[in-house]
Design a protein around this motif. Structure first.
Motif: not given
Length: 61
Positions: A34-36, A3-7
């Motif tokens: 994306d949404d949270s 979920l946190l890949w490349k964030k």
């Protein structure tokens, strides 16, 4: 972790509950997906942080 890949995370100093360990914290990291928003404490962030291969430079003659 995917979920946190490349964030890119932002350091925060506010009260939140860590998504991984579920403990209440006052310092950590916030990731906007994306949404949270996902909050992680410093320990959990260090546990899921990808590890990189260490490069040793040696003098060449």
């Amino acid at each position: 972790m995917t979920l946190l890949w490349k964030k890119r995370g932002t350091r925060v100093f506010e009260d939140f509950v860590c998504l991984c360990c579920g403990k209440s914290q006052s310092e950590g990291w916030r990731y906007i997906t994306d949404d949270s928003r996902v909050y992680l404490c410093n320990k959990c962030k260090a546990d899921i942080k990808p590890t990189f291969t260490q490069i040793l430079y040696t003098p060449m003659k």
